[in-house]
Write a protein that holds these residues in place. Structure first.
Motif, PDB file in Angstrom:
ATOM      1  N   UNK A 119       0.853  -1.123   0.112  1.00  0.00           N
ATOM      2  CA  UNK A 119      -0.051   0.083   0.156  1.00  0.00           C
ATOM      3  C   UNK A 119       0.854   1.191   0.096  1.00  0.00           C
ATOM      4  N   UNK A 120       0.362   2.388  -0.440  1.00  0.00           N
ATOM      5  CA  UNK A 120       1.188   3.614  -0.307  1.00  0.00           C
ATOM      6  C   UNK A 120       1.282   4.001   0.965  1.00  0.00           C
ATOM      7  N   UNK A 121       2.587   4.355   1.298  1.00  0.00           N
ATOM      8  CA  UNK A 121       3.034   4.939   2.605  1.00  0.00           C
ATOM      9  C   UNK A 121       2.202   6.323   2.879  1.00  0.00           C
ATOM     10  N   UNK A 122       1.475   6.567   3.974  1.00  0.00           N
ATOM     11  CA  UNK A 122       0.571   7.645   4.375  1.00  0.00           C
ATOM     12  C   UNK A 122       0.946   7.908   5.590  1.00  0.00           C
ATOM     13  N   UNK A 288       9.047   4.311  -4.306  1.00  0.00           N
ATOM     14  CA  UNK A 288       9.376   4.682  -3.044  1.00  0.00           C
ATOM     15  C   UNK A 288       8.480   3.956  -2.085  1.00  0.00           C
ATOM     16  N   UNK A 289       7.126   3.601  -2.357  1.00  0.00           N
ATOM     17  CA  UNK A 289       6.455   2.874  -1.577  1.00  0.00           C
ATOM     18  C   UNK A 289       6.966   1.432  -1.525  1.00  0.00           C
ATOM     19  N   UNK A 290       7.395   0.911  -2.706  1.00  0.00           N
ATOM     20  CA  UNK A 290       7.938  -0.591  -2.856  1.00  0.00           C
ATOM     21  C   UNK A 290       8.998  -0.483  -1.985  1.00  0.00           C
TER      22      UNK A 290
END
Length: 559
Positions: A119-122, A288-290
């Motif tokens: 998932x995208x980092x938030x 970057x999320x990966x």
């Protein structure tokens, strides 16, 4: 949609002089489902995942994944889809042992925790580390030994009226959509990290088309700390003949990345030519999320119960005592330092041999790659490389479906060890290869750099660690670029940047429009430091000859 066609034979028909008798080959037919429609809701879901992964309209409950055209790359994608659909983990070996939807359902491990979804980092942390693969390339750049070896050039021949402004804007749109194309490397006391630049136009350098009709590879290394890892050059000859060369640094893209990239470029160009913004759908995750997800997933190698530690234990055991070199005789001694110069000769496997290879793979519960790997191991042994061999191969490194449409550097490298001792026949050797390759695929998440560090093989500046021969079977769909109002074709003269290994068999399966096997083609890339072209041509021909003989007589020792 496609449908694979096959014919099953006990053995290939031969003419009196031992050549393949193509006139006696039966017509290929579509495989029939052994079990028909799914019987339960879970079977229906599993059949749908098989069909979506294979690009088919429907798959029956007892249809074989590999007989329908599945291979190792698609197997990894299918496992990711199954994980997402069922919330359960499944080993890649389970798919090879139970290659049908009904069978795979029985192999789901509903007790083991599934891999966490990407998932995208938030919110995203201010400092995103490089992925291990990126870190290795950054180190090579800092040491000054990479040059242009890790450039990834793509050439597109464009015929027709080209809108240069629309093309330049579309390139900017693609770079805006994929952060990796506008990421530079920064460094502080804690090491290198990713710095994503704000969206900006991608400069499009324009020059006359060379008289040779081709362009030379970009000679200038990238400044990874100071410039984005994408360059665009347009060579023109009048108003209707153009060559677009996009050069990526490998730190930002890999071969699989060309599929989403060229598709996005086509969509953006059509929109810009029509005078509007493309409106590309936002990506679910970025590179970057990966990188953050990969670090969390693997953990640190010194954590004894972590994923990285378990995978390291496998590789240490699998490569313990492996030879420092697994290469056939060369024409020259290995230099103190490699020049990087390389050439290539064609490799051709006829359609009839391709069909026989698929049937042998299915009969042995193996993939087409494994049959090719067995044949290459047999050839290397016959050439004098020994009976304990390590061959390298690339894997896509995209374990989560969210990565399918992303541009980035995900590819990993596996070191595959094979024992050819004891005069085995193809059946025996394929069983050995299958076992070793499945174990490697089950531990493919650990970056190759960490494997090398842990195994610590004897090093030589001009010898690739752990293996010197690479085998790559590219089963990804050929990237196709469609630019509105233009005829587009790939420029095969663009792309050669030298040789990274002693020898690389770079192969791809070919199929007819209805999915029937049409042969295996590609090239044997060789290091000019070690081999003459004539030697490479001989090795390429011997590979096809031995593969054909092994498939014709699978129960005869190859020595």
């Amino acid at each position: 949609k496609r449908q694979a066609l096959y014919a099953v034979l006990d053995r290939l028909p031969l003419t009196p002089n031992g050549k393949l008798d193509t006139a006696r080959l039966p017509e290929a037919t579509a495989p029939r489902s052994a079990g028909g429609a799914p019987r339960t809701e879970d079977e229906e879901r599993m059949c749908a995942e098989f069909a979506a992964c294979l690009g088919l309209d429907a798959v029956g409950r007892d249809d074989d994944f590999f007989r329908l055209g599945g291979h190792s790359l698609l197997a990894t994608r299918l496992i990711g889809r199954v994980r997402e659909a069922f919330g359960a983990e499944v080993a890649i070996r389970a798919l090879f042992d139970h290659p049908t939807p009904a069978g795979l359902l029985t192999a789901l491990d509903r007790t083991a925790p599934a891999l966490p979804p990407l998932r995208a980092a938030r919110p995203r942390p201010a400092r995103v580390p490089l992925s291990p693969a990126q870190r290795r390339l950054w180190l090579l750049e800092r040491l000054g030994g990479a040059g242009t070896a890790y450039h990834l050039p793509v050439g597109l021949r464009l015929s027709g009226p080209l809108d240069r402004d629309a093309l330049a804007a579309a390139l900017g749109d693609v770079a805006e959509r994929h952060e990796s194309l506008r990421t530079v490397v920064a460094e502080d006391a804690d090491g290198p990290y990713q710095r994503v630049r704000e969206p900006a136009p991608v400069p499009l350098a324009v020059a006359p088309l060379p008289r040779t009709g081709s362009s030379a590879p970009d000679p200038e290394p990238f400044d990874l700390a100071g410039e984005p890892p994408l360059r665009a050059r347009l060579f023109t000859d009048g108003d209707r003949d153009h060559l677009l060369v996009l050069t990526f640094h490998h730190i930002a893209a890999d071969g699989w990345s060309m599929l989403p990239l060229l598709g996005d470029l086509g969509d953006a160009y059509a929109a810009r030519r029509a005078g509007r913004a493309p409106g590309l759908t936002p990506l679910p995750v970025q590179y970057a999320d990966y990188a953050l997800w990969q670090r969390e997933l693997l953990g640190t190698p010194d954590a004894p119960t972590g994923r990285a530690a378990r995978q390291l234990a496998h590789w240490r055991a699998a490569l313990d005592g492996a030879p420092a070199e697994s290469a056939p005789p060369a024409d020259r001694s290995r230099p103190d330092r490699p020049s990087g110069r390389g050439g290539a000769v064609p490799v051709t496997v006829p359609a009839a041999v391709h069909r026989a290879l698929l049937e042998r793979a299915a009969a042995g519960g193996a993939s087409p790659f494994m049959v090719l790997h067995a044949a290459l191991a047999a050839l290397l042994s016959r050439l004098g490389a020994g009976d304990d061999l390590v061959v390298g191969t690339p894997v896509a490194g995209r374990p989560d479906e969210a990565l399918a449409g992303l541009v980035g550097f995900f590819v990993n490298t596996l070191a595959l060890r094979t024992d050819t001792s004891g005069d085995p026949d193809l059946t025996t050797l394929l069983a050995r290869v299958r076992e070793a390759d499945l174990a490697a695929l089950a531990h493919q998440e650990l970056p190759f750099e960490q494997v090398v560090s842990a195994v610590s093989p004897p090093r030589h500046p001009a010898r690739h660690p752990l293996f010197q021969v690479m085998l790559a079977l590219d089963n990804t769909p050929a990237p196709r670029a469609t630019l509105d109002g233009l005829t587009v074709r790939r420029d095969t003269a663009t792309g050669r940047t030298g040789a990274k290994f002693d020898l690389t068999w770079d192969l791809a399966e070919r199929h007819t429009a209805d999915g029937a096997p049409a042969g295996i083609g590609g090239e044997l890339e060789y290091s000019e430091d070690l081999f003459d072209q004539a030697t490479a041509e001989r090795y390429a021909a011997q590979f096809t000859t031995l593969l054909t003989a092994l498939l014709d007589r699978p129960d005869t020792p190859f020595t």
